[in-house]
Write a protein that holds these residues in place. Structure first.
Motif, PDB file in Angstrom:
ATOM      1  N   GLY A 107     -14.314  69.477  13.873  1.00  0.00           N
ATOM      2  CA  GLY A 107     -13.984  68.246  13.163  1.00  0.00           C
ATOM      3  C   GLY A 107     -13.315  67.254  14.103  1.00  0.00           C
ATOM      4  O   GLY A 107     -12.540  67.638  14.998  1.00  0.00           O
ATOM      5  N   SER A 108     -13.586  65.954  13.883  1.00  0.00           N
ATOM      6  CA  SER A 108     -12.992  64.937  14.757  1.00  0.00           C
ATOM      7  C   SER A 108     -11.504  64.761  14.504  1.00  0.00           C
ATOM      8  O   SER A 108     -10.762  64.378  15.400  1.00  0.00           O
ATOM      9  N   LYS A 109     -11.074  65.042  13.254  1.00  0.00           N
ATOM     10  CA  LYS A 109      -9.660  64.766  12.924  1.00  0.00           C
ATOM     11  C   LYS A 109      -8.737  65.660  13.731  1.00  0.00           C
ATOM     12  O   LYS A 109      -7.821  65.194  14.369  1.00  0.00           O
ATOM     13  N   PHE A 111     -17.621  63.053  18.226  1.00  0.00           N
ATOM     14  CA  PHE A 111     -16.306  62.479  17.911  1.00  0.00           C
ATOM     15  C   PHE A 111     -16.458  61.114  17.239  1.00  0.00           C
ATOM     16  O   PHE A 111     -17.036  60.190  17.805  1.00  0.00           O
ATOM     17  N   ASP A 112     -15.921  60.995  16.006  1.00  0.00           N
ATOM     18  CA  ASP A 112     -16.230  59.763  15.268  1.00  0.00           C
ATOM     19  C   ASP A 112     -15.021  59.051  14.686  1.00  0.00           C
ATOM     20  O   ASP A 112     -15.146  58.282  13.730  1.00  0.00           O
ATOM     21  N   THR A 113     -13.818  59.319  15.239  1.00  0.00           N
ATOM     22  CA  THR A 113     -12.668  58.510  14.803  1.00  0.00           C
ATOM     23  C   THR A 113     -12.712  57.237  15.656  1.00  0.00           C
ATOM     24  O   THR A 113     -12.127  57.178  16.748  1.00  0.00           O
ATOM     25  N   GLY A 137     -24.368  60.969  17.681  1.00  0.00           N
ATOM     26  CA  GLY A 137     -24.709  61.168  16.250  1.00  0.00           C
ATOM     27  C   GLY A 137     -25.378  59.903  15.768  1.00  0.00           C
ATOM     28  O   GLY A 137     -26.150  59.303  16.522  1.00  0.00           O
ATOM     29  N   TRP A 138     -25.020  59.470  14.553  1.00  0.00           N
ATOM     30  CA  TRP A 138     -25.619  58.202  14.125  1.00  0.00           C
ATOM     31  C   TRP A 138     -24.598  57.081  13.998  1.00  0.00           C
ATOM     32  O   TRP A 138     -24.872  55.929  14.334  1.00  0.00           O
ATOM     33  N   ASP A 139     -23.401  57.368  13.600  1.00  0.00           N
ATOM     34  CA  ASP A 139     -22.342  56.369  13.673  1.00  0.00           C
ATOM     35  C   ASP A 139     -21.003  57.061  13.820  1.00  0.00           C
ATOM     36  O   ASP A 139     -20.455  57.548  12.862  1.00  0.00           O
TER      37      ASP A 139
END
Ligand SMILES: NC(=O)C1=CN([C@@H]2O[C@H](COP(=O)(O)OP(=O)(O)OC[C@H]3O[C@@H](n4cnc5c(N)ncnc54)[C@H](OP(=O)(O)O)[C@@H]3O)[C@@H](O)[C@H]2O)C=CC1
Ligand SMILES: N[C@@H](C[C@H]1CC(C(=O)O)=NO1)C(=O)O
Length: 326
Positions: A71-73, A93-95, A122-124
């Motif tokens: 998880g990114s968090k 990583f998406d944060t 990823g995608w966003d």
């Protein structure tokens, strides 16, 4: 010729998705699944070895690229820098607010050790980021908009699950219809974050956890919920399982702008996803191929999708690509 050996770190929705995506790519093989849980507790779909994450150093010679599915968090900020010292890595990583600092940390770990770390795939972030870049580079006079959903955000669902007292949770992202309409009619509106999407959570509480406390922790969470109107529904474990197991998502990036004489030039890239995790995993796996090739050519350090030539994603040679789809 030899296959690219992939390791999975973290066996959740993405981990499972990477496992199935590898099976769709003849030039890749799954060398192992690494988890913080006991191997015996995991039911892995393929016959790849299931290993303890804390013993991964023993496998530096068996793996060409690690795909980090945590998880990114909470997971990636710690696992990313630790693992990119020893392995080539790809992660999702998406944060968004924290991507610059995460990039620096990954570069500081990977580069001195000659490793390649492609982050925020990823995608966003990922494919939508690339299309936002195309849009503003090609149509400098214009406006870019990104809309997601209605669908399940894995990053936001993971972030809610990490809150003390939460046993299970999903989060749906809902685009504000009136905002989408304004964008689609080309009026290039000024829209705040809050005016574009709302967020809806479905949460199963641990025994004895306090609803008001959990709700407040969600709606005030920086980077994830604080800038949105968010509703929180408390449900049973049964309801979560029966009504919220599917993970559809999607959305689109649109750039509307003007060129010389023409006033309404529009670029759009959209996704319609039956499974958010399986699609994201398919992107991760294509970038793992690129990470392997970049490392072989001596390209070490942290990269984002902006740094990766599209041809590196394909199993086909550059000559084949020129011949077949240029
Ligand atoms: N850039 C993008 O477009 C996208 C990015 N993402 C990112 O991917 C991240 C991961 O998403 P997702 O795979 O859905 O997260 P999950 O919650 O499914 O898994 C996260 C980690 O939790 C652990 N875990 C999973 N299931 C269990 C369980 N039943 N019991 C105990 N631990 C468990 C696993 O680690 P372990 O095996 O070590 O226990 C796993 O790596 C998201 O946080 C998001 O940031 C997701 C979609 C798109
Ligand atoms: N990173 C997102 C992928 C997309 C979905 C999303 C959102 O619904 O807020 N933002 O970006 C995810 O974890 O699903």
């Amino acid at each position: 010729d030899t296959k690219i050996r992939i390791g999975i770190v973290g066996y959740g929705n993405l981990g499972k998705g990477v496992e199935s995506a590898i099976a769709q790519n003849d030039d890749l093989e799954l060398a192992g699944v690494f988890s913080r849980r006991e191997p015996g507790d995991l039911k892995v779909n393929s016959n790849a070895p299931v290993l303890r994450l804390n013993e991964i150093e023993k496998h530096v010679d068996d793996i060409d690229v690690l795909i980090l599915c945590g998880g990114s968090k909470n997971d990636l900020p710690e696992q990313g820098p630790a693992l990119s010292k020893l392995f080539n890595t790809v992660d999702s990583f998406d944060t968004h607010a924290k991507i610059p600092e995460y990039f620096e940390a990954m570069d500081a770990s990977a580069r001195p050790n000659g490793k390649t770390a492609i982050i925020s795939v990823g995608w966003d972030p990922g494919l939508f980021s690339i299309n936002r870049l195309y849009g503003e580079s090609i149509l400098p006079e214009g406006a870019t908009y990104t809309f997601w959903g209605k669908g399940l955000s894995q990053g936001h669902s993971d972030a809610v699950r990490r809150i003390e007292g939460v046993k299970g949770a999903v989060q749906y992202t809902i685009p504000v219809e009136s905002a989408v309409d304004k964008v689609r009619n080309g009026s290039q509106p000024e829209l705040t974050t809050r005016e574009k999407h709302t967020r809806e959570c479905f949460v199963v509480l641990e025994e004895g956890a306090d609803e008001a406390e959990v709700e407040r922790a969600i709606v005030t969470m920086p980077d994830y919920f604080a800038d949105y109107d968010t509703t929180v529904n408390f449900i049973t474990e049964q309801q979560l399982k029966e009504e919220h197991s599917a993970m559809p998502h999607g959305g689109f990036v649109i750039r509307s702008g003007k060129t010389g004489e023409a006033n309404n030039q529009v670029m759009e890239f959209s996704l319609i996803l039956d499974s958010n995790p399986e699609f994201t995993s398919s992107v991760l796996v294509a970038y793992a191929r690129a990470a392997y090739r970049l490392n072989k050519s001596g390209e070490a350090g942290a990269k984002t999708v902006f740094d990766i030539a599209p041809g590196l994603l394909s199993p086909k040679s550059a000559a084949q690509l020129r011949k077949e789809i240029l």
